[in-house]
Design a protein around this motif. Structure first.
Motif, PDB file in Angstrom:
ATOM      1  N   ASP A  88       0.861  -1.188   0.000  1.00 30.69           N
ATOM      2  CA  ASP A  88       0.000   0.000   0.000  1.00 30.69           C
ATOM      3  C   ASP A  88       0.899   1.240   0.000  1.00 30.69           C
ATOM      4  O   ASP A  88       1.472   1.598   1.040  1.00 30.69           O
ATOM      5  N   PRO A  89       1.043   1.902  -1.153  1.00 31.78           N
ATOM      6  CA  PRO A  89       1.974   3.039  -1.223  1.00 31.78           C
ATOM      7  C   PRO A  89       1.556   4.216  -0.345  1.00 31.78           C
ATOM      8  O   PRO A  89       2.373   5.095  -0.055  1.00 31.78           O
ATOM      9  N   GLU A  90       0.297   4.232   0.097  1.00 31.48           N
ATOM     10  CA  GLU A  90      -0.170   5.348   0.947  1.00 31.48           C
ATOM     11  C   GLU A  90      -0.046   5.031   2.443  1.00 31.48           C
ATOM     12  O   GLU A  90      -0.384   5.854   3.286  1.00 31.48           O
ATOM     13  N   SER A  91       0.449   3.843   2.758  1.00 34.56           N
ATOM     14  CA  SER A  91       0.593   3.459   4.165  1.00 34.56           C
ATOM     15  C   SER A  91       1.744   4.245   4.797  1.00 34.56           C
ATOM     16  O   SER A  91       2.652   4.722   4.098  1.00 34.56           O
ATOM     17  N   THR A  92       1.748   4.342   6.150  1.00 33.64           N
ATOM     18  CA  THR A  92       2.873   5.013   6.826  1.00 33.64           C
ATOM     19  C   THR A  92       4.158   4.199   6.635  1.00 33.64           C
ATOM     20  O   THR A  92       5.249   4.740   6.672  1.00 33.64           O
ATOM     21  N   ASP A  93       4.017   2.892   6.440  1.00 30.98           N
ATOM     22  CA  ASP A  93       5.177   2.051   6.114  1.00 30.98           C
ATOM     23  C   ASP A  93       4.876   1.327   4.799  1.00 30.98           C
ATOM     24  O   ASP A  93       4.407   0.186   4.783  1.00 30.98           O
ATOM     25  N   PRO A  94       5.119   2.012   3.673  1.00 37.57           N
ATOM     26  CA  PRO A  94       4.702   1.443   2.380  1.00 37.57           C
ATOM     27  C   PRO A  94       5.426   0.163   1.996  1.00 37.57           C
ATOM     28  O   PRO A  94       4.998  -0.526   1.079  1.00 37.57           O
ATOM     29  N   TRP A  95       6.530  -0.174   2.730  1.00 35.11           N
ATOM     30  CA  TRP A  95       7.266  -1.400   2.407  1.00 35.11           C
ATOM     31  C   TRP A  95       6.733  -2.608   3.175  1.00 35.11           C
ATOM     32  O   TRP A  95       7.179  -3.736   2.956  1.00 35.11           O
ATOM     33  N   ARG A  96       5.797  -2.360   4.092  1.00 35.56           N
ATOM     34  CA  ARG A  96       5.229  -3.469   4.861  1.00 35.56           C
ATOM     35  C   ARG A  96       4.191  -4.171   3.999  1.00 35.56           C
ATOM     36  O   ARG A  96       3.395  -3.505   3.330  1.00 35.56           O
ATOM     37  N   VAL A  97       4.181  -5.516   4.021  1.00 34.79           N
ATOM     38  CA  VAL A  97       3.162  -6.259   3.272  1.00 34.79           C
ATOM     39  C   VAL A  97       1.801  -5.947   3.889  1.00 34.79           C
ATOM     40  O   VAL A  97       1.593  -6.093   5.096  1.00 34.79           O
ATOM     41  N   ALA A  98       0.866  -5.465   3.044  1.00 30.90           N
ATOM     42  CA  ALA A  98      -0.426  -4.980   3.550  1.00 30.90           C
ATOM     43  C   ALA A  98      -1.583  -5.916   3.200  1.00 30.90           C
ATOM     44  O   ALA A  98      -2.654  -5.822   3.798  1.00 30.90           O
ATOM     45  N   SER A  99      -1.407  -6.779   2.216  1.00 29.06           N
ATOM     46  CA  SER A  99      -2.483  -7.681   1.797  1.00 29.06           C
ATOM     47  C   SER A  99      -1.888  -9.010   1.390  1.00 29.06           C
ATOM     48  O   SER A  99      -0.726  -9.081   1.000  1.00 29.06           O
ATOM     49  N   SER A 100      -2.760 -10.023   1.400  1.00 27.87           N
ATOM     50  CA  SER A 100      -2.335 -11.334   0.942  1.00 27.87           C
ATOM     51  C   SER A 100      -2.155 -11.325  -0.577  1.00 27.87           C
ATOM     52  O   SER A 100      -2.944 -10.700  -1.292  1.00 27.87           O
ATOM     53  N   TYR A 101      -1.142 -12.036  -1.056  1.00 26.04           N
ATOM     54  CA  TYR A 101      -0.986 -12.195  -2.510  1.00 26.04           C
ATOM     55  C   TYR A 101      -2.207 -12.908  -3.083  1.00 26.04           C
ATOM     56  O   TYR A 101      -2.639 -12.638  -4.199  1.00 26.04           O
ATOM     57  N   PHE A 102      -2.763 -13.829  -2.281  1.00 22.41           N
ATOM     58  CA  PHE A 102      -3.878 -14.651  -2.757  1.00 22.41           C
ATOM     59  C   PHE A 102      -5.228 -14.068  -2.326  1.00 22.41           C
ATOM     60  O   PHE A 102      -6.179 -14.811  -2.106  1.00 22.41           O
ATOM     61  N   GLN A 103      -5.304 -12.734  -2.172  1.00 22.25           N
ATOM     62  CA  GLN A 103      -6.564 -12.131  -1.719  1.00 22.25           C
ATOM     63  C   GLN A 103      -7.675 -12.387  -2.739  1.00 22.25           C
ATOM     64  O   GLN A 103      -7.457 -12.359  -3.956  1.00 22.25           O
ATOM     65  N   ALA A 104      -8.861 -12.666  -2.185  1.00 16.91           N
ATOM     66  CA  ALA A 104     -10.018 -12.858  -3.064  1.00 16.91           C
ATOM     67  C   ALA A 104     -10.612 -11.481  -3.338  1.00 16.91           C
ATOM     68  O   ALA A 104     -10.827 -10.711  -2.409  1.00 16.91           O
ATOM     69  N   GLY A 105     -10.840 -11.176  -4.598  1.00 16.29           N
ATOM     70  CA  GLY A 105     -11.405  -9.876  -4.964  1.00 16.29           C
ATOM     71  C   GLY A 105     -12.904  -9.885  -4.839  1.00 16.29           C
ATOM     72  O   GLY A 105     -13.473 -10.895  -4.445  1.00 16.29           O
ATOM     73  N   PRO A 106     -13.574  -8.812  -5.214  1.00 14.82           N
ATOM     74  CA  PRO A 106     -12.911  -7.596  -5.641  1.00 14.82           C
ATOM     75  C   PRO A 106     -12.574  -6.657  -4.475  1.00 14.82           C
ATOM     76  O   PRO A 106     -13.162  -6.757  -3.404  1.00 14.82           O
ATOM     77  N   VAL A 107     -11.618  -5.751  -4.758  1.00 15.57           N
ATOM     78  CA  VAL A 107     -11.357  -4.640  -3.844  1.00 15.57           C
ATOM     79  C   VAL A 107     -12.293  -3.521  -4.302  1.00 15.57           C
ATOM     80  O   VAL A 107     -12.215  -3.082  -5.458  1.00 15.57           O
ATOM     81  N   VAL A 108     -13.197  -3.095  -3.410  1.00 21.21           N
ATOM     82  CA  VAL A 108     -14.214  -2.106  -3.786  1.00 21.21           C
ATOM     83  C   VAL A 108     -13.756  -0.728  -3.312  1.00 21.21           C
ATOM     84  O   VAL A 108     -13.373  -0.559  -2.159  1.00 21.21           O
ATOM     85  N   GLU A 109     -13.755   0.247  -4.241  1.00 19.98           N
ATOM     86  CA  GLU A 109     -13.287   1.612  -3.917  1.00 19.98           C
ATOM     87  C   GLU A 109     -14.329   2.606  -4.390  1.00 19.98           C
ATOM     88  O   GLU A 109     -14.934   2.407  -5.448  1.00 19.98           O
ATOM     89  N   ASP A 110     -14.506   3.717  -3.639  1.00 18.98           N
ATOM     90  CA  ASP A 110     -15.359   4.773  -4.195  1.00 18.98           C
ATOM     91  C   ASP A 110     -14.579   6.077  -4.367  1.00 18.98           C
ATOM     92  O   ASP A 110     -15.143   7.150  -4.468  1.00 18.98           O
TER      93      ASP A 110
END
Ligand SMILES: C[S@@+](CC[C@H](N)C(=O)[O-])C[C@H]1O[C@@H](n2cnc3c(N)ncnc32)[C@H](O)[C@@H]1O
Length: 183
Positions: A88-110
């Motif tokens: 997550d490039p907007e995280s306070t630590d953008p190098w930390r893994v923020a989500s699973s590689y195998f995440q089930a979608g969808p990611v919903v955004e507004d």
């Protein structure tokens, strides 16, 4: 010939065409309902940045896109790398893994989607479908395509926000090129 389902995107394509020496044509269509005159009509089908993650069913996408190629024709994909879906490039630590590689979608955004700078207003809801490399490669193979090339790169072809991963401690895979030939 270019295909997109969004009239506004095609308007922009026409604006760019007016400044170019080439004379491409454009078709407004959902890739899942392509006009039959596009079947087996091309030697090369190019899929560029930011397409695959809008596809809810990656196998169905490849099946439809592959129909446009003549036998022996090549599909060329230049896409964002699924590895980045974990960060997550907007995280306070953008190098930390923020989500699973195998995440089930969808990611919903507004939020409004912007490619440069920051979006301010809320936009229409969007549905982003993460697909791992295994799903992508299997989708291509199931559509009757033979993988002929696959390479990963550490440069960004995404929104500006992701440029931070080009200047980190580690090189991470940020994009890839895959080519596949229709059998
Ligand atoms: C991020 S943009 C791609 C930009 C383009 N690759 C480029 O580099 O300029 C994603 C595009 O996919 C189109 N799209 C999404 N779902 C589609 C579908 N089912 N059929 C056709 N086009 C679709 C959207 O309208 C949008 O223009």
């Amino acid at each position: 010939m270019g295909v997109d389902q969004a009239a506004a995107f095609l308007d922009q394509a026409l604006e760019l065409t007016a400044r170019s020496p080439h004379t491409p044509t454009f078709v407004e269509a959902d890739v899942h309902e392509l006009p039959a005159n596009l079947y087996e009509a091309f030697d090369v089908a190019l899929i560029t940045i930011g397409v695959l993650n809008w596809m809810p069913d990656i196998k169905a996408f490849f099946a439809h896109a592959a129909k446009t190629l003549r036998p022996g024709g090549t599909m060329v994909i230049y896409e964002t790398h699924p590895f980045l879906e974990m960060l997550d490039p907007e995280s306070t630590d953008p190098w930390r893994v923020a989500s699973s590689y195998f995440q089930a979608g969808p990611v919903v955004e507004d939020k409004v989607i912007v490619y440069e700078g920051q979006g301010e207003a809320n936009g229409v809801t969007s549905y982003w479908h993460p697909h791992g490399l295994g799903e992508i490669i299997t989708g291509a193979i199931r559509a009757g395509l033979r993988i002929s090339h696959f390479s990963e790169y550490p440069h960004s072809n995404r929104e500006e926000l992701y440029d931070i991963y080009e200047q980190g401690y580690w090189d991470v895979p940020m994009c890839y090129i895959l080519t596949a030939i229709k059998m």
